[in-house]
Design a protein around this motif. Structure first.
Motif, PDB file in Angstrom:
ATOM      1  N   MET A 157       4.184   6.707  20.578  1.00 34.82           N
ATOM      2  CA  MET A 157       3.947   6.870  19.166  1.00 34.82           C
ATOM      3  C   MET A 157       2.478   6.579  18.883  1.00 34.82           C
ATOM      4  SD  MET A 157       6.473   5.359  16.234  1.00 34.82           S
ATOM      5  CE  MET A 157       7.983   5.612  17.148  1.00 34.82           C
ATOM      6  N   SER A 158       1.873   7.378  18.043  1.00 33.38           N
ATOM      7  CA  SER A 158       0.471   7.190  17.685  1.00 33.38           C
ATOM      8  C   SER A 158       0.338   6.173  16.545  1.00 33.38           C
ATOM      9  CB  SER A 158      -0.142   8.530  17.289  1.00 33.38           C
ATOM     10  OG  SER A 158       0.477   9.028  16.120  1.00 33.38           O
ATOM     11  N   ALA A 159      -0.858   6.028  16.053  1.00 31.77           N
ATOM     12  CA  ALA A 159      -1.121   5.092  14.955  1.00 31.77           C
ATOM     13  C   ALA A 159      -0.477   5.596  13.667  1.00 31.77           C
ATOM     14  CB  ALA A 159      -2.626   4.935  14.768  1.00 31.77           C
ATOM     15  N   ILE A 160      -0.219   4.675  12.772  1.00 34.74           N
ATOM     16  CA  ILE A 160       0.344   5.014  11.477  1.00 34.74           C
ATOM     17  C   ILE A 160      -0.705   5.749  10.654  1.00 34.74           C
ATOM     18  CG2 ILE A 160       1.140   4.009   9.289  1.00 34.74           C
ATOM     19  CD1 ILE A 160       2.553   1.878  10.916  1.00 34.74           C
ATOM     20  N   SER A 161      -0.261   6.771   9.976  1.00 37.34           N
ATOM     21  CA  SER A 161      -1.129   7.523   9.082  1.00 37.34           C
ATOM     22  C   SER A 161      -1.161   6.794   7.739  1.00 37.34           C
ATOM     23  CB  SER A 161      -0.585   8.942   8.908  1.00 37.34           C
ATOM     24  OG  SER A 161      -1.388   9.665   8.022  1.00 37.34           O
ATOM     25  N   LYS A 162      -2.320   6.314   7.379  1.00 33.29           N
ATOM     26  CA  LYS A 162      -2.469   5.606   6.109  1.00 33.29           C
ATOM     27  C   LYS A 162      -3.819   5.975   5.506  1.00 33.29           C
ATOM     28  CE  LYS A 162      -3.920   1.410   8.525  1.00 33.29           C
ATOM     29  NZ  LYS A 162      -3.631   0.031   8.839  1.00 33.29           N
ATOM     30  N   PRO A 163      -3.989   5.728   4.228  1.00 29.71           N
ATOM     31  CA  PRO A 163      -5.258   6.089   3.592  1.00 29.71           C
ATOM     32  C   PRO A 163      -6.434   5.407   4.283  1.00 29.71           C
ATOM     33  CG  PRO A 163      -3.653   5.349   1.960  1.00 29.71           C
ATOM     34  CD  PRO A 163      -3.068   5.075   3.308  1.00 29.71           C
ATOM     35  N   SER A 164      -7.529   6.144   4.398  1.00 30.73           N
ATOM     36  CA  SER A 164      -8.744   5.574   4.990  1.00 30.73           C
ATOM     37  C   SER A 164      -9.489   4.766   3.926  1.00 30.73           C
ATOM     38  CB  SER A 164      -9.650   6.697   5.495  1.00 30.73           C
ATOM     39  OG  SER A 164     -10.146   7.439   4.390  1.00 30.73           O
ATOM     40  N   ALA A 165     -10.505   4.039   4.365  1.00 34.63           N
ATOM     41  CA  ALA A 165     -11.348   3.299   3.428  1.00 34.63           C
ATOM     42  C   ALA A 165     -11.982   4.267   2.428  1.00 34.63           C
ATOM     43  CB  ALA A 165     -12.409   2.507   4.181  1.00 34.63           C
ATOM     44  N   ALA A 166     -12.369   5.451   2.909  1.00 33.05           N
ATOM     45  CA  ALA A 166     -12.964   6.464   2.017  1.00 33.05           C
ATOM     46  C   ALA A 166     -11.940   6.944   0.984  1.00 33.05           C
ATOM     47  CB  ALA A 166     -13.496   7.635   2.823  1.00 33.05           C
ATOM     48  N   ASP A 167     -10.677   7.082   1.412  1.00 31.44           N
ATOM     49  CA  ASP A 167      -9.617   7.488   0.480  1.00 31.44           C
ATOM     50  C   ASP A 167      -9.412   6.440  -0.613  1.00 31.44           C
ATOM     51  OD1 ASP A 167      -9.072   9.792   2.011  1.00 31.44           O
ATOM     52  OD2 ASP A 167      -7.501   8.772   3.170  1.00 31.44           O
ATOM     53  N   LEU A 168      -9.585   5.174  -0.244  1.00 33.02           N
ATOM     54  CA  LEU A 168      -9.360   4.076  -1.181  1.00 33.02           C
ATOM     55  C   LEU A 168     -10.581   3.773  -2.049  1.00 33.02           C
ATOM     56  CD1 LEU A 168      -7.387   1.709   1.216  1.00 33.02           C
ATOM     57  CD2 LEU A 168      -6.440   3.087  -0.657  1.00 33.02           C
ATOM     58  N   ALA A 169     -11.735   4.313  -1.691  1.00 29.95           N
ATOM     59  CA  ALA A 169     -12.984   4.023  -2.411  1.00 29.95           C
ATOM     60  C   ALA A 169     -12.896   4.327  -3.915  1.00 29.95           C
ATOM     61  CB  ALA A 169     -14.152   4.757  -1.767  1.00 29.95           C
ATOM     62  N   PRO A 170     -12.317   5.460  -4.327  1.00 33.76           N
ATOM     63  CA  PRO A 170     -12.216   5.695  -5.776  1.00 33.76           C
ATOM     64  C   PRO A 170     -11.372   4.637  -6.495  1.00 33.76           C
ATOM     65  CG  PRO A 170     -11.851   7.735  -4.574  1.00 33.76           C
ATOM     66  CD  PRO A 170     -11.870   6.618  -3.559  1.00 33.76           C
ATOM     67  N   LEU A 171     -10.323   4.162  -5.835  1.00 32.68           N
ATOM     68  CA  LEU A 171      -9.512   3.097  -6.423  1.00 32.68           C
ATOM     69  C   LEU A 171     -10.321   1.815  -6.571  1.00 32.68           C
ATOM     70  CD1 LEU A 171      -6.071   3.435  -4.609  1.00 32.68           C
ATOM     71  CD2 LEU A 171      -6.578   3.925  -6.995  1.00 32.68           C
ATOM     72  N   LEU A 172     -11.126   1.523  -5.566  1.00 32.72           N
ATOM     73  CA  LEU A 172     -11.962   0.327  -5.624  1.00 32.72           C
ATOM     74  C   LEU A 172     -12.979   0.449  -6.753  1.00 32.72           C
ATOM     75  CD1 LEU A 172     -12.837  -2.405  -4.558  1.00 32.72           C
ATOM     76  CD2 LEU A 172     -14.269  -1.212  -2.882  1.00 32.72           C
ATOM     77  N   ALA A 173     -13.583   1.620  -6.881  1.00 34.60           N
ATOM     78  CA  ALA A 173     -14.558   1.828  -7.958  1.00 34.60           C
ATOM     79  C   ALA A 173     -13.901   1.629  -9.323  1.00 34.60           C
ATOM     80  CB  ALA A 173     -15.164   3.222  -7.850  1.00 34.60           C
ATOM     81  N   GLU A 174     -12.687   2.159  -9.466  1.00 30.09           N
ATOM     82  CA  GLU A 174     -11.963   1.995 -10.734  1.00 30.09           C
ATOM     83  C   GLU A 174     -11.590   0.539 -10.964  1.00 30.09           C
ATOM     84  OE1 GLU A 174      -7.738   3.374 -12.720  1.00 30.09           O
ATOM     85  OE2 GLU A 174      -8.577   4.602 -11.129  1.00 30.09           O
ATOM     86  N   ALA A 175     -11.075  -0.125  -9.928  1.00 26.04           N
ATOM     87  CA  ALA A 175     -10.625  -1.508 -10.049  1.00 26.04           C
ATOM     88  C   ALA A 175     -11.761  -2.464 -10.386  1.00 26.04           C
ATOM     89  CB  ALA A 175      -9.944  -1.948  -8.756  1.00 26.04           C
ATOM     90  N   THR A 176     -12.923  -2.184  -9.864  1.00 30.89           N
ATOM     91  CA  THR A 176     -14.069  -3.087 -10.071  1.00 30.89           C
ATOM     92  C   THR A 176     -15.036  -2.556 -11.129  1.00 30.89           C
ATOM     93  OG1 THR A 176     -15.348  -2.048  -8.301  1.00 30.89           O
ATOM     94  CG2 THR A 176     -13.957  -3.944  -7.698  1.00 30.89           C
ATOM     95  N   ALA A 177     -14.600  -1.572 -11.890  1.00 28.54           N
ATOM     96  CA  ALA A 177     -15.456  -0.952 -12.913  1.00 28.54           C
ATOM     97  C   ALA A 177     -16.806  -0.592 -12.303  1.00 28.54           C
ATOM     98  CB  ALA A 177     -15.598  -1.859 -14.133  1.00 28.54           C
ATOM     99  N   ASN A 178     -16.714   0.146 -11.190  1.00 28.25           N
ATOM    100  CA  ASN A 178     -17.912   0.595 -10.456  1.00 28.25           C
ATOM    101  C   ASN A 178     -18.825  -0.558 -10.051  1.00 28.25           C
ATOM    102  OD1 ASN A 178     -17.379   3.409 -10.340  1.00 28.25           O
ATOM    103  ND2 ASN A 178     -17.840   3.519 -12.520  1.00 28.25           N
ATOM    104  N   GLY A 179     -18.193  -1.632  -9.611  1.00 27.62           N
ATOM    105  CA  GLY A 179     -18.954  -2.754  -9.071  1.00 27.62           C
ATOM    106  C   GLY A 179     -19.373  -3.796 -10.088  1.00 27.62           C
ATOM    107  N   THR A 180     -19.012  -3.630 -11.346  1.00 28.65           N
ATOM    108  CA  THR A 180     -19.396  -4.635 -12.344  1.00 28.65           C
ATOM    109  C   THR A 180     -18.454  -5.842 -12.339  1.00 28.65           C
ATOM    110  OG1 THR A 180     -18.163  -3.533 -14.111  1.00 28.65           O
ATOM    111  CG2 THR A 180     -20.482  -2.910 -13.843  1.00 28.65           C
ATOM    112  N   ILE A 181     -17.284  -5.674 -11.753  1.00 24.86           N
ATOM    113  CA  ILE A 181     -16.345  -6.793 -11.580  1.00 24.86           C
ATOM    114  C   ILE A 181     -16.343  -7.142 -10.099  1.00 24.86           C
ATOM    115  CG2 ILE A 181     -13.929  -7.513 -11.734  1.00 24.86           C
ATOM    116  CD1 ILE A 181     -13.596  -5.371 -13.954  1.00 24.86           C
ATOM    117  N   PRO A 182     -16.600  -8.400  -9.746  1.00 22.41           N
ATOM    118  CA  PRO A 182     -16.590  -8.778  -8.321  1.00 22.41           C
ATOM    119  C   PRO A 182     -15.217  -8.515  -7.688  1.00 22.41           C
ATOM    120  CG  PRO A 182     -17.540 -10.527  -9.669  1.00 22.41           C
ATOM    121  CD  PRO A 182     -16.948  -9.515 -10.610  1.00 22.41           C
ATOM    122  N   GLU A 183     -15.239  -8.052  -6.441  1.00 19.14           N
ATOM    123  CA  GLU A 183     -13.985  -7.755  -5.736  1.00 19.14           C
ATOM    124  C   GLU A 183     -13.059  -8.957  -5.717  1.00 19.14           C
ATOM    125  OE1 GLU A 183     -14.432  -5.962  -1.869  1.00 19.14           O
ATOM    126  OE2 GLU A 183     -15.949  -4.564  -2.619  1.00 19.14           O
TER     127      GLU A 183
END
Length: 141
Positions: free
Chosen positions: A1-27
């Motif tokens: 069996m190969s590795a699990i297919s899951k979102p990459s860091a790049a896939d999650l980047a838009p969520l991070l930008a939204e969650a942190t208001a484009n970096g104005t809220i510390p992670e």
């Protein structure tokens, strides 16, 4: 069996930008706020942990790392490792994203989740966290 297919860091980047208001809220502040929010939900409705599917173990590990053992300390180390991104922020983003899509698909209380692998194979994954199941029984839920 190969590795699990899951979102990459790049896939999650838009969520991070939204969650942190484009970096104005510390992670770290965002992580604490989201963990606190879900802690409230899980305290009231413990079986909602099931909506995290295989990402539950990453989420629970974050709670334990924050010093919260409110939901027990049993861990499926194998699945935690499989779903780990090596980053608390990415682990939380992936868990939240999975929860959100599983919720939308009507899997809020489902213990059965499908896991896809990079080679195209799909496996049924059954999530059982005895700590959470016992907590739900104790609360009559």
């Amino acid at each position: 069996m190969s590795a699990i297919s899951k979102p990459s860091a790049a896939d999650l980047a838009p969520l991070l930008a939204e969650a942190t208001a484009n970096g104005t809220i510390p992670e770290e502040a965002w992580r604490k706020k989201l963990l606190a929010s879900f802690t409230g939900v899980l305290t009231r409705k413990p079986l909602h942990y099931r909506c995290f599917g295989p990402y539950w173990w990453s989420f629970k590990a974050l709670l334990l790392e924050q010093g919260s053992a409110a939901f027990g300390d049993r861990m499926d180390a194998e699945w935690r490792e499989k779903m780990d991104y090596g980053s608390s922020t990415l682990n939380l983003l992936a868990a939240f994203a999975y929860y959100d899509t599983a919720f939308d698909r009507g899997l809020l209380l489902s213990q059965m989740h499908s896991v896809s692998y990079e080679d195209g194979e799909v496996e049924d994954y059954v999530l059982i966290d005895e700590d959470m199941e016992i907590l739900a029984l104790e609360r009559g839920l």
